[in-house]
Write a protein that holds these residues in place. Structure first.
Motif, PDB file in Angstrom:
ATOM      1  N   ALA A  71      12.530   9.799  -1.224  1.00  0.00           N
ATOM      2  CA  ALA A  71      12.034  10.113   0.109  1.00  0.00           C
ATOM      3  C   ALA A  71      12.795  11.327   0.630  1.00  0.00           C
ATOM      4  N   GLY A  72      12.110  12.119   1.439  1.00  0.00           N
ATOM      5  CA  GLY A  72      12.744  13.333   1.949  1.00  0.00           C
ATOM      6  C   GLY A  72      12.038  13.852   3.186  1.00  0.00           C
ATOM      7  N   ILE A  73      12.371  15.088   3.526  1.00  0.00           N
ATOM      8  CA  ILE A  73      11.830  15.726   4.728  1.00  0.00           C
ATOM      9  C   ILE A  73      11.169  17.043   4.334  1.00  0.00           C
ATOM     10  N   VAL A  74       9.977  17.289   4.824  1.00  0.00           N
ATOM     11  CA  VAL A  74       9.249  18.512   4.497  1.00  0.00           C
ATOM     12  C   VAL A  74      10.014  19.723   5.031  1.00  0.00           C
ATOM     13  N   GLU A  75      10.323  20.659   4.131  1.00  0.00           N
ATOM     14  CA  GLU A  75      11.021  21.897   4.517  1.00  0.00           C
ATOM     15  C   GLU A  75      10.028  22.991   4.879  1.00  0.00           C
ATOM     16  N   ASP A  88       8.380  16.526   8.788  1.00  0.00           N
ATOM     17  CA  ASP A  88       7.836  15.195   8.527  1.00  0.00           C
ATOM     18  C   ASP A  88       8.659  14.473   7.456  1.00  0.00           C
ATOM     19  N   LYS A  89       8.847  13.166   7.647  1.00  0.00           N
ATOM     20  CA  LYS A  89       9.442  12.347   6.593  1.00  0.00           C
ATOM     21  C   LYS A  89       8.334  11.964   5.616  1.00  0.00           C
ATOM     22  N   VAL A  90       8.631  12.062   4.323  1.00  0.00           N
ATOM     23  CA  VAL A  90       7.596  11.846   3.307  1.00  0.00           C
ATOM     24  C   VAL A  90       8.139  11.119   2.082  1.00  0.00           C
ATOM     25  N   ILE A  91       7.212  10.548   1.321  1.00  0.00           N
ATOM     26  CA  ILE A  91       7.493  10.002  -0.007  1.00  0.00           C
ATOM     27  C   ILE A  91       6.655  10.790  -1.006  1.00  0.00           C
ATOM     28  N   PRO A  92       7.288  11.417  -2.025  1.00  0.00           N
ATOM     29  CA  PRO A  92       6.517  12.070  -3.086  1.00  0.00           C
ATOM     30  C   PRO A  92       5.792  11.009  -3.911  1.00  0.00           C
ATOM     31  N   LEU A  93       4.611  11.343  -4.408  1.00  0.00           N
ATOM     32  CA  LEU A  93       3.776  10.365  -5.101  1.00  0.00           C
ATOM     33  C   LEU A  93       3.732  10.622  -6.604  1.00  0.00           C
ATOM     34  N   VAL A  94       4.243   9.661  -7.368  1.00  0.00           N
ATOM     35  CA  VAL A  94       4.140   9.702  -8.824  1.00  0.00           C
ATOM     36  C   VAL A  94       2.666   9.778  -9.231  1.00  0.00           C
ATOM     37  N   ASN A  95       1.866   9.015  -8.508  1.00  0.00           N
ATOM     38  CA  ASN A  95       0.436   8.941  -8.777  1.00  0.00           C
ATOM     39  C   ASN A  95      -0.305   9.602  -7.616  1.00  0.00           C
ATOM     40  N   PRO A  96      -0.826  10.811  -7.822  1.00  0.00           N
ATOM     41  CA  PRO A  96      -1.489  11.499  -6.713  1.00  0.00           C
ATOM     42  C   PRO A  96      -2.762  10.794  -6.271  1.00  0.00           C
ATOM     43  N   GLN A  97      -3.315  11.264  -5.185  1.00  0.00           N
ATOM     44  CA  GLN A  97      -4.593  10.741  -4.705  1.00  0.00           C
ATOM     45  C   GLN A  97      -5.389  11.926  -4.168  1.00  0.00           C
ATOM     46  N   LEU A 167      15.317   6.640   5.093  1.00  0.00           N
ATOM     47  CA  LEU A 167      14.858   7.169   3.802  1.00  0.00           C
ATOM     48  C   LEU A 167      15.631   6.607   2.619  1.00  0.00           C
ATOM     49  N   GLU A 168      16.921   6.244   2.830  1.00  0.00           N
ATOM     50  CA  GLU A 168      17.716   5.720   1.719  1.00  0.00           C
ATOM     51  C   GLU A 168      17.263   4.325   1.308  1.00  0.00           C
ATOM     52  N   LYS A 169      16.382   3.707   2.086  1.00  0.00           N
ATOM     53  CA  LYS A 169      15.820   2.402   1.712  1.00  0.00           C
ATOM     54  C   LYS A 169      14.355   2.527   1.309  1.00  0.00           C
ATOM     55  N   VAL A 170      13.555   3.200   2.144  1.00  0.00           N
ATOM     56  CA  VAL A 170      12.110   3.267   1.852  1.00  0.00           C
ATOM     57  C   VAL A 170      11.797   4.134   0.640  1.00  0.00           C
ATOM     58  N   CYS A 171      12.787   4.853   0.113  1.00  0.00           N
ATOM     59  CA  CYS A 171      12.552   5.600  -1.133  1.00  0.00           C
ATOM     60  C   CYS A 171      12.076   4.647  -2.234  1.00  0.00           C
ATOM     61  N   LEU A 172      12.502   3.376  -2.187  1.00  0.00           N
ATOM     62  CA  LEU A 172      12.117   2.421  -3.221  1.00  0.00           C
ATOM     63  C   LEU A 172      10.627   2.093  -3.191  1.00  0.00           C
ATOM     64  N   ILE A 173       9.978   2.376  -2.068  1.00  0.00           N
ATOM     65  CA  ILE A 173       8.530   2.175  -2.001  1.00  0.00           C
ATOM     66  C   ILE A 173       7.819   3.194  -2.894  1.00  0.00           C
ATOM     67  N   GLY A 174       8.514   4.271  -3.225  1.00  0.00           N
ATOM     68  CA  GLY A 174       7.938   5.295  -4.102  1.00  0.00           C
ATOM     69  C   GLY A 174       7.695   4.830  -5.520  1.00  0.00           C
ATOM     70  N   CYS A 175       8.361   3.725  -5.934  1.00  0.00           N
ATOM     71  CA  CYS A 175       8.105   3.197  -7.280  1.00  0.00           C
ATOM     72  C   CYS A 175       8.401   1.711  -7.397  1.00  0.00           C
ATOM     73  N   ALA A 176       9.672   1.331  -7.375  1.00  0.00           N
ATOM     74  CA  ALA A 176      10.062  -0.041  -7.715  1.00  0.00           C
ATOM     75  C   ALA A 176       9.355  -1.085  -6.869  1.00  0.00           C
ATOM     76  N   PHE A 177       9.439  -0.941  -5.546  1.00  0.00           N
ATOM     77  CA  PHE A 177       8.862  -1.974  -4.698  1.00  0.00           C
ATOM     78  C   PHE A 177       7.344  -2.004  -4.813  1.00  0.00           C
ATOM     79  N   SER A 178       6.711  -0.860  -4.686  1.00  0.00           N
ATOM     80  CA  SER A 178       5.243  -0.834  -4.719  1.00  0.00           C
ATOM     81  C   SER A 178       4.718  -1.307  -6.064  1.00  0.00           C
ATOM     82  N   THR A 179       5.380  -0.917  -7.155  1.00  0.00           N
ATOM     83  CA  THR A 179       4.948  -1.329  -8.493  1.00  0.00           C
ATOM     84  C   THR A 179       4.999  -2.840  -8.644  1.00  0.00           C
TER      85      THR A 179
END
Length: 375
Positions: A71-75, A88-97, A167-179
């Motif tokens: 998770a990060g912030i749009v530069e 904006d705070k964002v999560i990069p997507l391994v799987n685009p849409q 962001l140091e927690k919701v970063c896990l939604i980017g893979c581990a948790f959502s998967t």
């Protein structure tokens, strides 16, 4: 002073060759082109899939900046970007849409045709890279590349999330948790009162357990050879845990006996062929559903008797929990903020980004669940 439109020099962990440590290097990150987004990384989880690249069992073009759960912030943004804006705070997507292909339009599909997972190219959508190190182009990794202070992703590979989220927690939604969570609630569609078994109690396996519990499963059996993981599994919802080494008969036979004829749902979250076969064999023969969640070894095939399926079992799999990521990740973050689930049990270590090799040592030794790297 604004960095928009300029090349940014920053630190990144470059994997120059397999079976070697990650090397912290100064890299140049080019500005985003049209429909691209440059992100300042805040936190990135260390996932077994990243380790598969480092060991050579997941093949992607080298040299590469790995990492994908972040998770990060749009530069800054490129021309035509409307989904996000700087800050904006964002999560990069391994799987685009992309929203346009047949998969994105299908109600049950989520592996967008623009993905870089099926046959990794190591580039942006336009076929080029935005990273340079020592005068050499560095490849991207599955639409993300998060082991770097700055990364560039395509607009279809980023999701805007709650500005108040940690962001140091919701970063896990980017893979581990959502998967894991999605494999239970979205892919298997676990039913209330059912019996589930989860092979592998790492970060993703624990998220499967959480999903089974949220769906109302009455019995959740954890299977792992590492007994140190049992307490955490029970904390998040497992009703019991067993070690295959404690039995003289095959584990699938043990589970069939424990469940009086086979479990309703099973999940393989290890990435081994033998556990995939056991997970399929242990579900009820007429209606059981087994889901492949773990990434299998490269170039290996599983051998299964078709009778296992002919009687009525369902064997399936999905990437990222079957979720359409751009649509779903913001909602999962909102659910987290509403305290519908906790991510704390999944995070065992937090380390500075520069200690990335230490994080992988923890992963390989089985001492960590999820290590989060902070930038």
């Amino acid at each position: 002073m604004s960095t928009a439109g300029k090349v940014i020099k920053c630190k990144a962990a470059v994997l120059w060759e397999v079976k070697k440590p990650f090397s912290i290097e100064e890299v140049e990150v080019a500005p985003p082109k049209a429909h691209e987004v440059r992100i300042k990384m805040v936190a990135s989880g260390v996932c077994r899939t990243d380790d598969h690249v480092a060991t050579g069992s997941f093949v992607t073009p080298l040299p590469v900046i790995v990492g994908h759960e972040a998770a990060g912030i749009v530069e800054s943004i490129g021309e035509g970007v409307t989904a996000v804006k700087p800050g904006d705070k964002v999560i990069p997507l391994v799987n685009p849409q992309c929203g346009k292909c047949s998969v994105c339009k299908h109600p049950e599909g989520n592996l967008c045709s623009k993905n870089d997972l099926s046959m990794p190219r190591g580039t942006m959508q336009d076929g080029t890279t935005r990273f340079t190190c020592k005068g050499k182009a560095i490849n991207h990794f599955i639409s993300t590349s998060t082991f770097t202070q700055y990364t560039v992703v395509d607009e279809i590979s980023v999701a805007k999330i709650d500005p108040a989220s940690p962001l140091e927690k919701v970063c896990l939604i980017g893979c581990a948790f959502s998967t894991g969570y999605g494999s239970a609630v979205q892919v298997a569609k676990v039913t209330p009162g059912s019996t589930c078994v989860v092979f592998g109690l790492g970060g993703v396996g624990l998220a499967v357990v959480m999903g089974c519990k949220a769906a109302g499963a009455a019995r959740i059996i954890g299977v792992d050879t590492n007994k140190d993981k049992y307490a955490k599994a029970k904390q998040v919802g497992a009703t019991e845990c067993i070690n295959p080494k404690d039995f003289k008969k095959p584990i699938h036979e043990v589970l069939i006996e424990m469940s009086h004829g086979g479990v309703d749902f099973s999940f393989e979250v290890v990435g081994r062929l033998d556990t995939m076969e056991a997970a399929l064999a242990c579900v009820q023969e007429a209606y059981g559903i087994s889901v492949v969640v773990g990434v299998p070894p490269d170039s290996q095939n599983v051998s299964v008797n078709p009778m296992l399926l002919l009687t009525g079992r369902t064997w399936k799999g999905a990437i990222l929990g079957g979720f359409k990521c751009k649509d779903t990740f913001p909602r999962l973050v909102s659910d987290f903020m509403a305290k519908k689930f906790s991510l704390d049990p999944l995070i065992s270590h937090v380390l500075p980004f520069e200690k990335i090799n230490e994080a992988f040592d923890l992963l390989r030794s089985g001492k960590s669940i999820r290590t989060v790297l902070r930038f």
